[in-house]
Structures are given as C-alpha cells and as structure tokens.
Design a protein around this motif. Sequence first.
Motif, short mmCIF file in Angstrom:
data_model
loop_
_atom_site.label_atom_id
_atom_site.label_comp_id
_atom_site.label_asym_id
_atom_site.label_seq_id
_atom_site.Cartn_x
_atom_site.Cartn_y
_atom_site.Cartn_z
N ILE A 203 8.92 -20.34 21.90
CA ILE A 203 9.91 -21.09 20.53
C ILE A 203 8.99 -21.55 20.18
O ILE A 203 8.31 -22.28 20.79
N VAL A 204 8.93 -21.26 18.62
CA VAL A 204 7.55 -21.84 17.87
C VAL A 204 8.55 -23.24 17.25
O VAL A 204 9.53 -22.84 16.47
N VAL A 205 8.18 -23.97 17.25
CA VAL A 205 8.84 -25.35 16.16
C VAL A 205 7.46 -25.95 15.25
O VAL A 205 6.86 -27.01 15.33
N MET A 206 7.32 -25.23 13.96
CA MET A 206 6.37 -25.71 13.34
C MET A 206 6.70 -27.54 12.75
O MET A 206 7.85 -27.39 12.00
N THR A 207 6.37 -28.20 12.41
CA THR A 207 6.39 -29.60 12.32
C THR A 207 4.89 -29.57 11.19
O THR A 207 4.18 -29.14 10.95
N ASP A 208 5.22 -31.01 10.43
CA ASP A 208 4.13 -30.91 9.50
C ASP A 208 2.70 -31.84 9.88
O ASP A 208 2.98 -33.15 10.85
N PRO A 209 1.95 -31.20 9.71
CA PRO A 209 1.15 -30.12 9.43
C PRO A 209 0.48 -29.17 10.14
O PRO A 209 -0.09 -29.42 11.12
N THR A 210 1.59 -27.98 9.77
CA THR A 210 0.49 -26.99 11.09
C THR A 210 -0.41 -25.37 10.56
O THR A 210 0.02 -25.23 9.34
N PRO B 128 12.40 -29.23 8.21
CA PRO B 128 12.09 -29.62 6.16
C PRO B 128 10.76 -29.58 5.43
O PRO B 128 10.03 -30.73 6.62
N ASN B 129 9.76 -28.85 4.48
CA ASN B 129 9.00 -29.29 4.00
C ASN B 129 7.71 -29.53 4.45
O ASN B 129 6.53 -30.24 4.40
N ALA B 130 8.13 -28.68 5.66
CA ALA B 130 6.44 -29.37 6.63
C ALA B 130 5.42 -27.84 6.36
O ALA B 130 5.77 -27.22 5.17
N LEU B 131 4.39 -28.20 5.85
CA LEU B 131 3.17 -27.77 5.45
C LEU B 131 3.03 -27.12 6.46
O LEU B 131 2.55 -26.97 7.78
N ILE B 132 2.96 -25.55 6.45
CA ILE B 132 2.59 -24.89 6.61
C ILE B 132 0.97 -24.09 6.46
O ILE B 132 1.91 -22.75 5.24
N GLY B 133 0.20 -23.36 7.06
CA GLY B 133 -0.50 -22.42 6.42
C GLY B 133 -2.06 -21.98 7.19
O GLY B 133 -2.13 -22.91 8.47
N ARG C 188 5.13 -24.53 2.26
CA ARG C 188 5.32 -25.00 2.55
C ARG C 188 6.86 -24.83 3.49
O ARG C 188 6.96 -23.51 2.73
N ALA C 189 7.89 -25.78 3.97
CA ALA C 189 8.54 -24.76 4.73
C ALA C 189 9.13 -23.79 4.13
O ALA C 189 9.69 -22.15 5.42
N GLU C 190 9.75 -24.29 3.02
CA GLU C 190 11.40 -23.80 2.61
C GLU C 190 10.89 -22.03 1.85
O GLU C 190 10.94 -21.37 1.74
N HIS D 167 10.07 -15.85 2.41
CA HIS D 167 9.35 -14.60 2.26
C HIS D 167 8.83 -14.19 3.81
O HIS D 167 7.80 -13.47 3.75
N GLY D 168 9.63 -14.91 4.52
CA GLY D 168 10.14 -14.33 6.15
C GLY D 168 9.33 -14.65 6.86
O GLY D 168 8.43 -13.47 7.32
N MET D 169 8.24 -15.81 6.49
CA MET D 169 7.57 -16.23 7.60
C MET D 169 8.09 -16.58 8.40
O MET D 169 7.97 -17.23 9.39
N LEU D 170 9.08 -16.78 7.93
CA LEU D 170 9.82 -18.25 8.77
C LEU D 170 10.97 -17.25 9.73
O LEU D 170 11.79 -16.68 8.51
N ASP D 171 12.11 -17.96 10.78
CA ASP D 171 13.26 -17.60 11.03
C ASP D 171 14.58 -18.33 10.24
O ASP D 171 15.34 -18.46 10.19
N MET D 172 14.15 -19.79 10.84
CA MET D 172 15.06 -20.65 9.87
C MET D 172 14.25 -22.18 9.82
O MET D 172 12.82 -22.31 10.59
#
Length: 283
Positions: free
Chosen positions: A195-202, A221-226, A247-249, A254-259
Amino acid sequence: MSWLTRVRQSIPFIAKRDTPENLWHKCSACGQMIFVKEHEENQYVCPRCDHHDRVGPKVRFENLFDPGSWTVLPSPEVAEDPLKFRDTKRYPDRIKAARAATGETDALQNAEGTIDGQRAVVGVQDFAFMGGSMGQAVGAAFLAGIRAAIAARCPYIIFTAAGGARMQEGILSLMQMPKTTVAIAELHEAGLPYIVVMTDPTTGGVTASYAMLGDVQLAEPNALIGFAGQRVIESTIREKLPEGFQRAEYLLDHGMLDMVVHRHQLRERLASLIGYLAPAAVN
C-alpha cells in the motif's frame, strides 16, 4: 551625573521574561498564525485552509499505530560515500548535517506495530532529510521493510516524500529501482499487499521506482506527485499544462490514484484496507 542618568538608574530592573521562540507556526499556504500546540494536536494540518504540512517518521508512527504497539526497525548499514562525491560540500558532511537536523540515519525509516489491532510494517520517507532523496540507504531500508513484512505476514505500507534519486550517489542511486521492484515482487509472491500513501512532494526516481507500484494508491490532499517537473514537461511538449496538473486531486480524476484521504481519516482508512486485503494480519 546628569539628570537623565539619575532617572535611568532609579528605574528598577525587570528581568526579561523567557518567551518560547516556537510558540507560533505560520501556515506556508495561507499565512495564518497557529499556536504550535494546536498545530501539533491537529496533526500538522492548518485549521483555516486545510493545508497538510510535511511531517517526519516519528509523527507518522505516533498518529498511525496503536499507542505503545510500535517499534522502529534498525536501518541497514551501507557504504556512505561510495563515489567520494563533492560539490560545494563533501557528501559525508551533508549526511552529517541532515542527521543532526532530523535525528534520523537516512531518508527512510521503518517501524512495525498494529493499526487498529492489525499488524503492519510502515515505511516513512522524510523530505527534511536531503529532500527525501533515494540512495543506497533508502533502497536497503525499503528492502528491509518488505522482508520484515513478509516475516510478520502483514502488509507493507510506504509513505513517500522525495525529490527523486540522490545525485551524490550517481548510478548507484538509479540502481535502487530494480532492487525495490524485486522486493515488491517478493511481497506479492508471499500473498501480501503493498500500500502506497503519496505525500507532498513525491517526484522523480522515487515515483518511478516504487511509489506508483502499489496495490492501492492513496495520497494526501493537494500533494505534488509526478516524475518530471511541470516546466520540463511544458518545454518538451510546448504546451501549457492544465490547472492543478500533478496534484493529487487531478491524478485521482485521471485514474492514477485510487483515493485522496485527509490525514485525519488516514488511520481509519488504512485499517479498513488491511482488513480487506490481509485479514490474517490481525495481531
């Protein structure tokens, strides 16, 4: 003696009161001044704008695990300066400064404990330690966390926060990608969830190596991911990127996160996921 001197000397001396310098915290998003104690009690989330501040392993473990149930796992030893790298500072000096500032041995720390009575091994990257960058120590710690989860027959949960690979280790940092990928395959062969939890920034090599390989992908919420930075992408494709890109939302839509899960609900959500995916992990 002048009259001014006589008046000044007649005024009783009052000692300056000691006032803690860290009484207030200024939100980096909205500028709101928050009592440090209130900020800590709110899990480092701004009560005005809901901005999620970056936090380190100790705070994560305390907020996530059942009280008194968790222990920090030892960090594997690796060669600390394999390339004898030096830029404006020697690499060992940078590591020493990061350890003094954070109290951690490197950018990834693991702990084993229970979440709502269910056993789990949790890894947390600390962006405060050289930007959470991934070198040999991070790769070794990730592998150790996976194998601890396999030994305990429980899930491995990783909280990612990084600017990418550690440049001071060159190609050796990039070699952590196959190591972490194989480790995740070992966990899957054992029938255990990742299980992965991405936080700002990943971002960067961490995103490519293990942040996007979870069985379930969560983010705050609002984590920078890329992977690459927004300006690099725009200059490459010669187009303006949409608002909120990376951003996470946006990634959720666009299907890259589950929640996307608020920090206050994260413990409960992870406990539910462990119950669904690894019911045998009950302590």
